[in-house]
Write a protein that holds these residues in place. Structure first.
Motif, PDB file in Angstrom:
ATOM      1  N   LEU A 156      -3.245   1.613   5.891  1.00 10.01           N
ATOM      2  CA  LEU A 156      -4.775   1.272   5.401  1.00 10.01           C
ATOM      3  C   LEU A 156      -5.601   0.490   6.377  1.00 10.01           C
ATOM      4  O   LEU A 156      -4.925  -0.532   6.818  1.00 10.01           O
ATOM      5  CB  LEU A 156      -4.897   0.637   4.124  1.00 10.01           C
ATOM      6  N   CYS A 200      -6.924  -0.036  -7.422  1.00 10.80           N
ATOM      7  CA  CYS A 200      -5.529   0.380  -6.939  1.00 10.80           C
ATOM      8  C   CYS A 200      -4.500   0.096  -7.768  1.00 10.80           C
ATOM      9  O   CYS A 200      -4.294  -0.747  -8.527  1.00 10.80           O
ATOM     10  CB  CYS A 200      -5.480  -1.122  -5.793  1.00 10.80           C
ATOM     11  N   PRO A 201      -3.789   1.042  -7.735  1.00 11.40           N
ATOM     12  CA  PRO A 201      -2.592   1.468  -8.766  1.00 11.40           C
ATOM     13  C   PRO A 201      -1.393   0.204  -8.493  1.00 11.40           C
ATOM     14  O   PRO A 201      -0.761   0.053  -9.303  1.00 11.40           O
ATOM     15  CB  PRO A 201      -2.031   2.674  -8.391  1.00 11.40           C
ATOM     16  N   VAL A 202      -1.285  -0.314  -7.149  1.00 17.29           N
ATOM     17  CA  VAL A 202      -0.227  -1.135  -6.845  1.00 17.29           C
ATOM     18  C   VAL A 202      -1.033  -2.759  -6.678  1.00 17.29           C
ATOM     19  O   VAL A 202      -2.247  -2.881  -6.883  1.00 17.29           O
ATOM     20  CB  VAL A 202       0.412  -0.825  -5.816  1.00 17.29           C
ATOM     21  N   CYS A 246       0.743  -1.311  -0.040  1.00 17.25           N
ATOM     22  CA  CYS A 246       0.075   0.054   0.080  1.00 17.25           C
ATOM     23  C   CYS A 246       0.860   1.338  -0.020  1.00 17.25           C
ATOM     24  O   CYS A 246       1.588   1.356   0.718  1.00 17.25           O
ATOM     25  CB  CYS A 246      -0.895   0.121   1.205  1.00 17.25           C
ATOM     26  N   ILE A 247       0.462   2.129  -0.757  1.00 16.75           N
ATOM     27  CA  ILE A 247       1.268   3.600  -0.861  1.00 16.75           C
ATOM     28  C   ILE A 247       0.444   4.560  -0.465  1.00 16.75           C
ATOM     29  O   ILE A 247       0.707   5.862  -0.605  1.00 16.75           O
ATOM     30  CB  ILE A 247       1.807   3.940  -2.313  1.00 16.75           C
ATOM     31  N   LEU A 248      -0.715   4.288  -0.056  1.00 18.17           N
ATOM     32  CA  LEU A 248      -1.595   5.130   0.968  1.00 18.17           C
ATOM     33  C   LEU A 248      -2.051   6.263   0.110  1.00 18.17           C
ATOM     34  O   LEU A 248      -2.328   7.541   0.285  1.00 18.17           O
ATOM     35  CB  LEU A 248      -0.855   5.862   2.149  1.00 18.17           C
ATOM     36  N   CYS A 249      -2.317   6.012  -1.310  1.00 19.49           N
ATOM     37  CA  CYS A 249      -2.976   7.000  -2.206  1.00 19.49           C
ATOM     38  C   CYS A 249      -4.266   7.290  -2.047  1.00 19.49           C
ATOM     39  O   CYS A 249      -4.939   8.217  -2.600  1.00 19.49           O
ATOM     40  CB  CYS A 249      -2.943   6.380  -3.641  1.00 19.49           C
ATOM     41  N   GLU A 250      -5.114   6.466  -1.266  1.00 16.45           N
ATOM     42  CA  GLU A 250      -6.402   6.618  -0.836  1.00 16.45           C
ATOM     43  C   GLU A 250      -7.509   6.536  -2.220  1.00 16.45           C
ATOM     44  O   GLU A 250      -8.460   6.978  -2.025  1.00 16.45           O
ATOM     45  CB  GLU A 250      -6.580   7.774  -0.292  1.00 16.45           C
ATOM     46  N   LEU A 251      -6.994   5.957  -3.353  1.00  8.85           N
ATOM     47  CA  LEU A 251      -7.955   5.735  -4.191  1.00  8.85           C
ATOM     48  C   LEU A 251      -9.201   4.908  -4.074  1.00  8.85           C
ATOM     49  O   LEU A 251     -10.118   5.098  -4.338  1.00  8.85           O
ATOM     50  CB  LEU A 251      -7.360   5.277  -5.619  1.00  8.85           C
ATOM     51  N   CYS A 252      -8.814   3.654  -3.236  1.00  5.38           N
ATOM     52  CA  CYS A 252      -9.536   2.688  -2.823  1.00  5.38           C
ATOM     53  C   CYS A 252     -10.489   3.427  -1.748  1.00  5.38           C
ATOM     54  O   CYS A 252     -11.788   3.302  -1.747  1.00  5.38           O
ATOM     55  CB  CYS A 252      -9.078   1.400  -2.123  1.00  5.38           C
ATOM     56  N   VAL A 278      -2.242  -4.358  -4.046  1.00  7.42           N
ATOM     57  CA  VAL A 278      -2.719  -4.581  -2.546  1.00  7.42           C
ATOM     58  C   VAL A 278      -4.277  -5.125  -2.802  1.00  7.42           C
ATOM     59  O   VAL A 278      -4.393  -6.206  -2.136  1.00  7.42           O
ATOM     60  CB  VAL A 278      -3.259  -3.130  -1.863  1.00  7.42           C
ATOM     61  N   ILE A 279      -5.071  -4.991  -3.601  1.00  5.13           N
ATOM     62  CA  ILE A 279      -6.566  -5.264  -3.601  1.00  5.13           C
ATOM     63  C   ILE A 279      -6.418  -6.090  -5.032  1.00  5.13           C
ATOM     64  O   ILE A 279      -6.512  -5.584  -6.140  1.00  5.13           O
ATOM     65  CB  ILE A 279      -7.464  -4.374  -3.834  1.00  5.13           C
TER      66      ILE A 279
HETATM   67 FE1  SF4 Z   1      -3.365   1.290  -0.688  1.00  7.39          FE
HETATM   68 FE2  SF4 Z   1      -4.313   0.770  -3.203  1.00  7.39          FE
HETATM   69 FE3  SF4 Z   1      -6.081   1.630  -1.681  1.00  7.39          FE
HETATM   70 FE4  SF4 Z   1      -4.089   3.115  -2.691  1.00  7.39          FE
HETATM   71  S1  SF4 Z   1      -5.759   2.059  -3.683  1.00  7.39           S
HETATM   72  S2  SF4 Z   1      -4.636   3.319  -0.693  1.00  7.39           S
HETATM   73  S3  SF4 Z   1      -2.480   1.870  -2.707  1.00  7.39           S
HETATM   74  S4  SF4 Z   1      -4.792  -0.260  -1.184  1.00  7.39           S
END
Ligand code: SF4
Ligand code: FES
Length: 239
Positions: free
Chosen positions: A179, A203-205, A149-155, A207-208
């Motif tokens: 997260l 999620c851009p990475v 997780c990079i904490l982008c908060e997109l999710c 995680v999900i």
């Molecule tokens: Fe973390 Fe992915 Fe959510 Fe961004 S979208 S906060 S990277 S889990």
């Protein structure tokens, strides 16, 4: 002079037209220019947290995703200095989590990895934190691997604003930010999250992740295996 012509700013010396109220990154993208970013997504209001999109506007550092375009602005984007800062920020993100790209299902489709390649990052440079972050496999269809997780908060934004489920949040402060899943148990399996949710594919990475669908597209044939992230700006499916 044509009075109907849209106002423009310059991006690395190229004219970029913009609409009133548009941000620098949105106008640049529409005009076919790549401004590196992680937490920005064209479908969501800007968040302004990752700072990878930092440009110089008339000489001053500013986030391209939150700064509105203005006529006559001179914006520097892909300079050696700015890309070097971006590389350093990316290296810090890589050591803060556990990013083992060769074994990650998202490798080749990962915006973090692709941006790091674009910035010429060849190694982490800093000492790895190796945090202990157990995965959450409680949901029948979705796996959560917090290590990436990079904490982008997109999710968070997608689940709250599009799915109206509020499944995710960011807890803690500073270096302790992380997260969290909004359930008394803290487990994804105890939420209303479903595979069709916008939050499930934003999620851009890595995680999900969707369970039982690993490596459907082989390594070598994935999104960023075909072209670098900077070559995607005209692709409306890309972010
Ligand atoms: Fe973390 Fe992915 Fe959510 Fe961004 S979208 S906060 S990277 S889990
Ligand atoms: Fe602008 Fe993250 S993309 S701060």
């Amino acid at each position: 002079m044509n009075d109907d012509a849209p106002p423009t700013f310059t991006l690395d010396g190229e004219d970029v037209p913009f609409e009133p109220g548009e941000t620098i990154i949105a106008a640049a993208r529409r005009a076919g220019f790549y401004v590196p970013h992680l937490c920005w997504h064209p479908d969501f209001p800007p968040h302004g947290s990752c700072r990878i999109c930092t440009v110089r506007v008339d000489g001053r550092a500013a986030a391209a995703c939150t700064t509105k375009a203005a006529a006559g602005q001179e914006v520097e984007n892909r300079t050696e200095e700015l890309d070097a800062h971006r590389k350093t920020m990316l290296q810090m993100l890589f050591v803060e989590g556990n990013h083992f790209c060769p074994s990650c299902e998202k490798s080749g489709n990962c915006v973090l990895q692709a941006t790091a390649y674009e910035m010429g990052m060849e190694g982490p440079h800093f000492e790895e934190f190796y945090p202990n972050r157990p995965v959450d496999a409680s949901h029948p269809d979705i796996l959560l691997d917090f290590n990436r997780c990079i904490l982008c908060e997109l999710c968070v934004r997608a689940s709250r604003d599009v799915d109206h489920k509020n499944v995710f949040a960011i807890g803690g402060h500073g270096i302790g930010s992380h997260l969290v899943v909004n359930a008394p148990s803290g487990k994804l399996g105890d939420t209303a999250m479903a595979l069709g949710d916008r939050a499930a594919d934003v999620c851009p990475v890595g995680v999900i992740l969707t369970k039982r669908r690993g490596f459907v597209i082989p390594i070598g044939e994935r999104r960023f295996d075909r072209h670098p992230i900077s070559a995607e700006v005209g692709d409306e499916d890309a972010r």
